[in-house]
Scaffold this motif. Sequence first.
Motif, PDB file in Angstrom:
ATOM      1  N   CYS A  20      29.853  19.762  34.522  1.00  0.00           N
ATOM      2  CA  CYS A  20      31.229  20.233  34.593  1.00  0.00           C
ATOM      3  C   CYS A  20      31.352  21.747  34.602  1.00  0.00           C
ATOM      4  N   THR A  21      30.248  22.482  34.635  1.00  0.00           N
ATOM      5  CA  THR A  21      30.350  23.923  34.721  1.00  0.00           C
ATOM      6  C   THR A  21      30.404  24.336  36.180  1.00  0.00           C
ATOM      7  N   ALA A  22      31.120  25.411  36.460  1.00  0.00           N
ATOM      8  CA  ALA A  22      31.272  25.874  37.829  1.00  0.00           C
ATOM      9  C   ALA A  22      30.368  27.076  38.062  1.00  0.00           C
ATOM     10  N   LYS A  23      29.754  27.110  39.224  1.00  0.00           N
ATOM     11  CA  LYS A  23      28.902  28.235  39.571  1.00  0.00           C
ATOM     12  C   LYS A  23      29.460  28.859  40.843  1.00  0.00           C
ATOM     13  N   ALA A  24      29.655  30.149  40.804  1.00  0.00           N
ATOM     14  CA  ALA A  24      30.120  30.874  41.978  1.00  0.00           C
ATOM     15  C   ALA A  24      29.117  31.980  42.252  1.00  0.00           C
ATOM     16  N   SER A  25      28.860  32.239  43.519  1.00  0.00           N
ATOM     17  CA  SER A  25      27.942  33.324  43.831  1.00  0.00           C
ATOM     18  C   SER A  25      28.693  34.529  44.378  1.00  0.00           C
ATOM     19  N   THR A  26      29.867  34.310  44.959  1.00  0.00           N
ATOM     20  CA  THR A  26      30.647  35.389  45.532  1.00  0.00           C
ATOM     21  C   THR A  26      32.131  35.132  45.324  1.00  0.00           C
ATOM     22  N   LEU A  27      32.838  36.165  44.913  1.00  0.00           N
ATOM     23  CA  LEU A  27      34.299  36.110  44.866  1.00  0.00           C
ATOM     24  C   LEU A  27      34.819  36.908  46.053  1.00  0.00           C
ATOM     25  N   ASN A  28      35.896  36.431  46.674  1.00  0.00           N
ATOM     26  CA  ASN A  28      36.469  37.104  47.831  1.00  0.00           C
ATOM     27  C   ASN A  28      37.972  37.231  47.681  1.00  0.00           C
ATOM     28  N   PHE A  29      38.551  38.122  48.466  1.00  0.00           N
ATOM     29  CA  PHE A  29      39.997  38.257  48.493  1.00  0.00           C
ATOM     30  C   PHE A  29      40.609  36.962  49.021  1.00  0.00           C
ATOM     31  N   GLY A  30      41.607  36.454  48.335  1.00  0.00           N
ATOM     32  CA  GLY A  30      42.300  35.249  48.789  1.00  0.00           C
ATOM     33  C   GLY A  30      41.603  33.947  48.439  1.00  0.00           C
ATOM     34  N   ASP A  31      40.489  33.989  47.685  1.00  0.00           N
ATOM     35  CA  ASP A  31      39.833  32.733  47.323  1.00  0.00           C
ATOM     36  C   ASP A  31      40.599  32.042  46.186  1.00  0.00           C
ATOM     37  N   ASN A  32      40.094  30.906  45.734  1.00  0.00           N
ATOM     38  CA  ASN A  32      40.788  30.125  44.710  1.00  0.00           C
ATOM     39  C   ASN A  32      40.831  30.796  43.341  1.00  0.00           C
ATOM     40  N   ASN A  33      40.024  31.832  43.123  1.00  0.00           N
ATOM     41  CA  ASN A  33      40.006  32.537  41.842  1.00  0.00           C
ATOM     42  C   ASN A  33      40.796  33.843  41.867  1.00  0.00           C
ATOM     43  N   LEU A 142      40.907  46.775  49.690  1.00  0.00           N
ATOM     44  CA  LEU A 142      41.341  45.399  49.572  1.00  0.00           C
ATOM     45  C   LEU A 142      41.304  44.760  50.944  1.00  0.00           C
ATOM     46  N   ALA A 143      41.714  43.509  51.058  1.00  0.00           N
ATOM     47  CA  ALA A 143      41.612  42.795  52.325  1.00  0.00           C
ATOM     48  C   ALA A 143      42.173  43.640  53.470  1.00  0.00           C
ATOM     49  N   GLY A 144      41.358  43.846  54.495  1.00  0.00           N
ATOM     50  CA  GLY A 144      41.777  44.603  55.664  1.00  0.00           C
ATOM     51  C   GLY A 144      41.588  46.108  55.543  1.00  0.00           C
ATOM     52  N   GLN A 145      41.199  46.606  54.391  1.00  0.00           N
ATOM     53  CA  GLN A 145      40.971  48.034  54.207  1.00  0.00           C
ATOM     54  C   GLN A 145      39.470  48.308  54.162  1.00  0.00           C
TER      55      GLN A 145
END
Length: 191
Positions: A20-33, A142-145
């Motif tokens: 039940c633990t979540a693993k993320a390798s990359t965070l991006n603009f507009g993602d679920n987090n 940020l996104a687009g910059q």
Amino acid sequence: MKKYSILFGAVCAVLLALGCTAKASTLNFGDNNDLGQVLFGIPSGDADRTSYVNHLIGLAPGTSDTFSGQTFNRSLANPGPGFPNYPTAIFDHNGTGNGGIDLGDGTLYSYLFAKYDGPNAGSEVWYVGGLTGTISIPAFGLAGQHYGLSGWTLFGPGGTPTTTPDGGATAALLGLGLAGLAGLRAKFGRK
């Protein structure tokens, strides 16, 4: 056979809890987090960043407002405990570079604040509660910059408004309960 029932229940509890633990390798603009943006995020001292994150998490998803000379744009994403149940952000530490950000076991941090190029861009905030391991964030934003990352801040969880256990704790408790029932059945059941 009785010993195998108890062992099986305990193994199931551990596997469910670990799964039940979540693993993320990359965070991006507009993602679920992605919780949203703070424009421009200046001044950007530790107390300022803490104030910005706490204001942003108090906004309903999809809303915008101004506070302390900043413009706040709350994304539609509603990760983790969800609005209005986010724990208060408590400053932990700053860092630089877009990779190698260690979130540990998923219980140490709730938010990641990233500042992009001083007065020219802005800041992004992600919810990282429950994410584990080492992650990376965009080097430019940020996104687009095309402004570079100035630095980031991790915030630990404050008091949680809810007392509901997370899915891993619930699964572990269920597994342990089933193992206990199997043990009682083995001890007092038919002979």
